[in-house]
Design a protein around this motif. Structure first.
Motif, PDB file in Angstrom:
ATOM      1  N   SER A 123       0.820  -1.201   0.000  1.00 55.25           N
ATOM      2  CA  SER A 123       0.000   0.000   0.000  1.00 55.25           C
ATOM      3  C   SER A 123       0.857   1.255   0.000  1.00 55.25           C
ATOM      4  O   SER A 123       0.616   2.201  -0.755  1.00 55.25           O
ATOM      5  N   VAL A 124       1.885   1.280   0.861  1.00 55.34           N
ATOM      6  CA  VAL A 124       2.754   2.458   0.928  1.00 55.34           C
ATOM      7  C   VAL A 124       3.520   2.640  -0.379  1.00 55.34           C
ATOM      8  O   VAL A 124       3.635   3.751  -0.897  1.00 55.34           O
ATOM      9  N   LEU A 125       4.022   1.554  -0.940  1.00 57.57           N
ATOM     10  CA  LEU A 125       4.786   1.663  -2.186  1.00 57.57           C
ATOM     11  C   LEU A 125       3.915   2.137  -3.342  1.00 57.57           C
ATOM     12  O   LEU A 125       4.360   2.927  -4.184  1.00 57.57           O
ATOM     13  N   ARG A 126       2.676   1.668  -3.393  1.00 58.11           N
ATOM     14  CA  ARG A 126       1.797   2.103  -4.490  1.00 58.11           C
ATOM     15  C   ARG A 126       1.535   3.599  -4.419  1.00 58.11           C
ATOM     16  O   ARG A 126       1.352   4.254  -5.446  1.00 58.11           O
ATOM     17  N   ARG A 127       1.540   4.146  -3.217  1.00 61.67           N
ATOM     18  CA  ARG A 127       1.295   5.586  -3.082  1.00 61.67           C
ATOM     19  C   ARG A 127       2.471   6.414  -3.585  1.00 61.67           C
ATOM     20  O   ARG A 127       2.323   7.613  -3.815  1.00 61.67           O
ATOM     21  N   THR A 128       3.627   5.793  -3.719  1.00 60.30           N
ATOM     22  CA  THR A 128       4.787   6.523  -4.233  1.00 60.30           C
ATOM     23  C   THR A 128       4.857   6.487  -5.751  1.00 60.30           C
ATOM     24  O   THR A 128       5.697   7.163  -6.342  1.00 60.30           O
ATOM     25  N   ARG A 129       3.979   5.714  -6.393  1.00 67.61           N
ATOM     26  CA  ARG A 129       4.005   5.631  -7.853  1.00 67.61           C
ATOM     27  C   ARG A 129       3.312   6.854  -8.434  1.00 67.61           C
ATOM     28  O   ARG A 129       2.353   7.379  -7.872  1.00 67.61           O
ATOM     29  N   PRO A 130       3.755   7.329  -9.593  1.00 70.43           N
ATOM     30  CA  PRO A 130       3.172   8.532 -10.183  1.00 70.43           C
ATOM     31  C   PRO A 130       1.694   8.376 -10.480  1.00 70.43           C
ATOM     32  O   PRO A 130       1.235   7.319 -10.899  1.00 70.43           O
ATOM     33  N   ALA A 131       0.932   9.442 -10.243  1.00 70.56           N
ATOM     34  CA  ALA A 131      -0.480   9.462 -10.633  1.00 70.56           C
ATOM     35  C   ALA A 131      -0.586   9.477 -12.148  1.00 70.56           C
ATOM     36  O   ALA A 131       0.266  10.018 -12.845  1.00 70.56           O
TER      37      ALA A 131
END
Length: 239
Positions: A123-131
């Protein structure tokens, strides 16, 4: 438990825990989930490994011998942003708040489910991926680019944690609207449960970076008895 979307493949996770059993179990679960896992048993070793191979995320025990997890987190963040999930041996609110104060993006209280920890890592890593489709947001001297995950105030880049950045983007997208802490937990971070003091800590930290005077916040305002509101009509010094 319902499976979460696929995590970024090959992401490097540094597991820091002086308990060999905990470190081995956590590393095993992360390895099977497709992560590249590195391990450290104390603070100096963790800092050396992070310097040699910068991790994409750190799972960090709070109660380390010698140099504790709080100091390790501070030093790692001095070298640049990196998501941190803090492991705490107790459920004390003070421990959780301290971890968040030094930049931890999430926390898990021991004993914990390794499977849940893996889901939190993803979950945390996915939030660091570009929108995928979001242009820059601008208000009151702030410029935020969700795609690049960069934020600046009057052209000076801001060092924000993952959760601080997500909170700022959400507030900028909803100027003038008041949100309760429970609502922010759900809408910003996707949590349907948890300690609402987490929101208070992140708001305080974010104010320290975007307000001209964090002791008298004008942008992120407290609506007593309700929650918080972003006021984009207030000019910031320098404009």
């Amino acid at each position: 438990m319902e499976q979460q979307p696929q995590q970024p493949t090959g992401a490097r996770v540094l597991v820091v825990d002086d308990d060999p059993t905990v470190a081995e179990v956590v590393s095993g679960y992360l390895d099977r989930a497709g992560y590249v896992v590195d391990r450290a048993g104390d603070g100096p070793d963790a800092l050396a490994r992070a310097a040699a191979h910068r991790p994409d995320l750190v799972v960090l025990d709070l109660m380390l011998p010698g140099m504790d997890g709080l100091e390790v987190c501070r030093r790692m963040r001095d070298d640049g942003p990196v998501p941190v999930i803090m492991l705490t041996a107790r459920g004390d609110e003070d421990d959780r708040v301290l971890g968040l104060e030094v930049g931890a993006d999430d926390y898990v209280t021991k004993p914990f489910s390794p499977r849940e920890l893996v889901l939190r890592v993803g979950s945390v890593l996915r939030r660091t991926r570009p929108a995928q489709s979001s242009g820059p947001l601008r208000a009151a001297g702030l410029t935020v680019d969700p795609a690049a995950r960069r934020a600046a105030k009057h052209g000076t880049e801001l060092a924000l944690t993952v959760r601080e950045f997500d909170l700022l983007v959400f507030l900028l997208r909803h100027p003038g609207r008041t949100f309760g802490r429970e609502e922010l937990m759900r809408e910003v971070w996707g949590w349907d449960f948890g300690d609402q003091s987490t929101v208070t800590v992140h708001v305080r930290r974010l104010r320290g970076k975007v307000e001209d005077d964090p002791a008298r916040p004008r942008l992120i305002q407290t609506v007593w008895g309700v929650g918080y509101r972003f006021d984009d009509t207030v000019p910031v010094a320098g404009e």
